[in-house]
Design an enzyme around this catalytic site. Sequence first.
Site, PDB file in Angstrom:
ATOM      1  N   ARG A  48      -9.803   1.567  -1.391  1.00 32.16           N
ATOM      2  CA  ARG A  48      -8.594   2.275  -1.822  1.00 32.16           C
ATOM      3  C   ARG A  48      -9.000   3.534  -2.578  1.00 32.16           C
ATOM      4  O   ARG A  48     -10.174   3.749  -2.848  1.00 32.16           O
ATOM      5  CB  ARG A  48      -7.721   1.354  -2.689  1.00 32.16           C
ATOM      6  CG  ARG A  48      -8.577   0.613  -3.703  1.00 32.16           C
ATOM      7  CD  ARG A  48      -7.960   0.420  -5.016  1.00 32.16           C
ATOM      8  NE  ARG A  48      -7.553   1.651  -5.639  1.00 32.16           N
ATOM      9  CZ  ARG A  48      -8.385   2.461  -6.281  1.00 32.16           C
ATOM     10  NH1 ARG A  48      -9.673   2.207  -6.391  1.00 32.16           N
ATOM     11  NH2 ARG A  48      -7.933   3.563  -6.845  1.00 32.16           N
ATOM     12  N   GLY A  49      -7.964   4.348  -2.945  1.00 30.60           N
ATOM     13  CA  GLY A  49      -8.240   5.655  -3.523  1.00 30.60           C
ATOM     14  C   GLY A  49      -8.292   6.636  -2.360  1.00 30.60           C
ATOM     15  O   GLY A  49      -9.004   6.393  -1.364  1.00 30.60           O
ATOM     16  N   ALA A  50      -7.522   7.731  -2.469  1.00 28.81           N
ATOM     17  CA  ALA A  50      -7.322   8.606  -1.309  1.00 28.81           C
ATOM     18  C   ALA A  50      -8.630   9.063  -0.646  1.00 28.81           C
ATOM     19  O   ALA A  50      -8.798   8.896   0.571  1.00 28.81           O
ATOM     20  CB  ALA A  50      -6.448   9.789  -1.715  1.00 28.81           C
ATOM     21  N   ARG A  79      -1.965   3.741   5.750  1.00 29.37           N
ATOM     22  CA  ARG A  79      -1.328   4.107   4.483  1.00 29.37           C
ATOM     23  C   ARG A  79      -0.764   5.525   4.638  1.00 29.37           C
ATOM     24  O   ARG A  79      -1.506   6.447   4.976  1.00 29.37           O
ATOM     25  CB  ARG A  79      -2.326   4.035   3.314  1.00 29.37           C
ATOM     26  CG  ARG A  79      -2.876   2.615   3.113  1.00 29.37           C
ATOM     27  CD  ARG A  79      -3.531   2.449   1.768  1.00 29.37           C
ATOM     28  NE  ARG A  79      -2.558   2.397   0.691  1.00 29.37           N
ATOM     29  CZ  ARG A  79      -2.882   2.449  -0.601  1.00 29.37           C
ATOM     30  NH1 ARG A  79      -4.152   2.585  -0.954  1.00 29.37           N
ATOM     31  NH2 ARG A  79      -1.954   2.388  -1.530  1.00 29.37           N
ATOM     32  N   GLN A 177      -5.059  -1.418 -10.998  1.00 31.76           N
ATOM     33  CA  GLN A 177      -6.245  -0.591 -10.729  1.00 31.76           C
ATOM     34  C   GLN A 177      -6.847  -0.064 -12.037  1.00 31.76           C
ATOM     35  O   GLN A 177      -8.040   0.211 -12.114  1.00 31.76           O
ATOM     36  CB  GLN A 177      -5.888   0.595  -9.828  1.00 31.76           C
ATOM     37  CG  GLN A 177      -5.616   0.224  -8.383  1.00 31.76           C
ATOM     38  CD  GLN A 177      -4.151  -0.035  -8.112  1.00 31.76           C
ATOM     39  OE1 GLN A 177      -3.419  -0.456  -9.015  1.00 31.76           O
ATOM     40  NE2 GLN A 177      -3.707   0.195  -6.894  1.00 31.76           N
ATOM     41  N   ASP A 218      -2.870  11.578  -4.447  1.00 28.35           N
ATOM     42  CA  ASP A 218      -2.947  11.124  -3.055  1.00 28.35           C
ATOM     43  C   ASP A 218      -2.528  12.204  -2.075  1.00 28.35           C
ATOM     44  O   ASP A 218      -2.928  12.194  -0.912  1.00 28.35           O
ATOM     45  CB  ASP A 218      -2.093   9.872  -2.849  1.00 28.35           C
ATOM     46  CG  ASP A 218      -2.879   8.653  -3.275  1.00 28.35           C
ATOM     47  OD1 ASP A 218      -3.079   8.479  -4.489  1.00 28.35           O
ATOM     48  OD2 ASP A 218      -3.341   7.909  -2.393  1.00 28.35           O
ATOM     49  N   ASN A 228       1.041  10.600  -6.686  1.00 27.02           N
ATOM     50  CA  ASN A 228      -0.043   9.746  -7.194  1.00 27.02           C
ATOM     51  C   ASN A 228       0.565   8.383  -7.506  1.00 27.02           C
ATOM     52  O   ASN A 228       1.775   8.174  -7.353  1.00 27.02           O
ATOM     53  CB  ASN A 228      -0.693  10.386  -8.429  1.00 27.02           C
ATOM     54  CG  ASN A 228      -1.990   9.686  -8.820  1.00 27.02           C
ATOM     55  OD1 ASN A 228      -2.851   9.442  -7.981  1.00 27.02           O
ATOM     56  ND2 ASN A 228      -2.131   9.323 -10.087  1.00 27.02           N
ATOM     57  N   LYS A 229      -0.274   7.464  -7.947  1.00 29.61           N
ATOM     58  CA  LYS A 229       0.142   6.080  -8.197  1.00 29.61           C
ATOM     59  C   LYS A 229       1.431   6.023  -9.009  1.00 29.61           C
ATOM     60  O   LYS A 229       1.617   6.770  -9.962  1.00 29.61           O
ATOM     61  CB  LYS A 229      -0.995   5.356  -8.930  1.00 29.61           C
ATOM     62  CG  LYS A 229      -0.755   3.908  -9.281  1.00 29.61           C
ATOM     63  CD  LYS A 229      -0.349   3.061  -8.110  1.00 29.61           C
ATOM     64  CE  LYS A 229      -1.321   3.122  -6.956  1.00 29.61           C
ATOM     65  NZ  LYS A 229      -0.771   2.540  -5.700  1.00 29.61           N
TER      66      LYS A 229
HETATM   67  O1  MRU Z   1      -3.010   2.480  -4.110  1.00 24.12           O
HETATM   68  P1  MRU Z   1      -4.303   3.105  -4.504  1.00 24.12           P
HETATM   69  O2  MRU Z   1      -5.116   2.238  -5.429  1.00 24.12           O
HETATM   70  O3  MRU Z   1      -5.104   3.563  -3.302  1.00 24.12           O
HETATM   71  O4  MRU Z   1      -3.889   4.396  -5.310  1.00 24.12           O
HETATM   72  C1  MRU Z   1      -4.881   5.273  -5.742  1.00 24.12           C
HETATM   73  C2  MRU Z   1      -4.377   6.387  -6.589  1.00 24.12           C
HETATM   74  O5  MRU Z   1      -3.199   6.529  -6.827  1.00 24.12           O
HETATM   75  C3  MRU Z   1      -5.400   7.377  -7.072  1.00 24.12           C
HETATM   76  O6  MRU Z   1      -4.980   7.962  -8.267  1.00 24.12           O
HETATM   77  C4  MRU Z   1      -5.580   8.478  -6.029  1.00 24.12           C
HETATM   78  O7  MRU Z   1      -5.795   7.932  -4.749  1.00 24.12           O
HETATM   79  C5  MRU Z   1      -6.696   9.364  -6.374  1.00 24.12           C
HETATM   80  S1  MRU Z   1      -8.254   8.573  -6.157  1.00 24.12           S
HETATM   81  C6  MRU Z   1      -9.475   9.635  -6.576  1.00 24.12           C
END
Ligand code: MRU
Length: 312
Positions: A48-50, A79, A177, A218, A228-229
């Site tokens: 996970r994480g973009a 996603r 997270q 993201d 973002n999250k």
């Molecule tokens: O659902 P996730 O855990 O993939 O969400 C991740 C985030 O929101 C991060 O802040 C974003 O992807 C940046 S990661 C460097």
Amino acid sequence: MRSMSGPIRWRDGRLELLDQTRLPDEEIWLRCERAEDVADAIRRLAVRGAPAIGIAAAYGLALDASRFDEAAELLGSTRPTAVNLAWAIERQREAREAGADLAENADRLAGDQLESDRRMAEHGARLFGSGERVLTHCNTGALATGGYGTAIGVIKTAFDAGKVERVWVDETRPLLQGSRLTAWELDNAEIPFKVVTDSSVGTLMSQGLVDRVVVGADRIAANGDTANKIGTYTVAVVAARHGVPFHVAAPLSTVDPDTPSGTHIPIERRNPTEVTTHANAENWAFDVTPAELIASIITEAGVHEPPYDFAR
Ligand code: MRU
């Protein structure tokens, strides 16, 4: 072939992903043989994480190069919000059309990501004064990029320069997270931190306990609106109320020039059972912070301020 440290390992034509759903209790590596395995890992947030999603998908395409279009469609559908996924698939499509080896190109994308992270960290750390208390949301470290991290990379570099006293880590409901992954990474890096509930941000800021916010992204629309999250927007609103600078750190691969503003960003909705199994629930995974609440966007190219012009 080179193998990466971090959450993604490529070994002898096989892909291994660190299962982030099991952290911090267990470090289990998942072996992926086909694009389907990678798609499944992305969907259930094992990776996970973009940026890390993009790199994992790039290796997923290397696993299934002979049925590229099918694999690209499958991986691209996992996603919707993280634009790095579509970006990485596009880079692999170009590589394939140019007759390049997809595993080598995935290695190159991973190497570029590490390089971008490092440059972003240097640019971002310059914004800090000394001994700051910085708040972050979700997880943006090496786990989320396969490199050095975005917002957490900035914070680590600022810490190494003596500019960070402590990090406030939002726990990041519902999948934690922050309290599982960011806490694990900061602990390993020996950076002082405290986990707080997401709803503590108002109290922290009203007591003057936060000097700066740095988060990841993201997808960044052309006008600077940033997905973002879920919960990031709330942090930005409270930060504006208290005059706390709010920054976004992300590579240029997270900027989507084809998305004019935040209202056009597709927002992932996940299974409500991640929130609760005791009642009906809704589970938006991301929210959009309007550009006007963002002091600056930190990329590998520098610190961008409005009006934005994200030339790659
Ligand atoms: O659902 P996730 O855990 O993939 O969400 C991740 C985030 O929101 C991060 O802040 C974003 O992807 C940046 S990661 C460097």
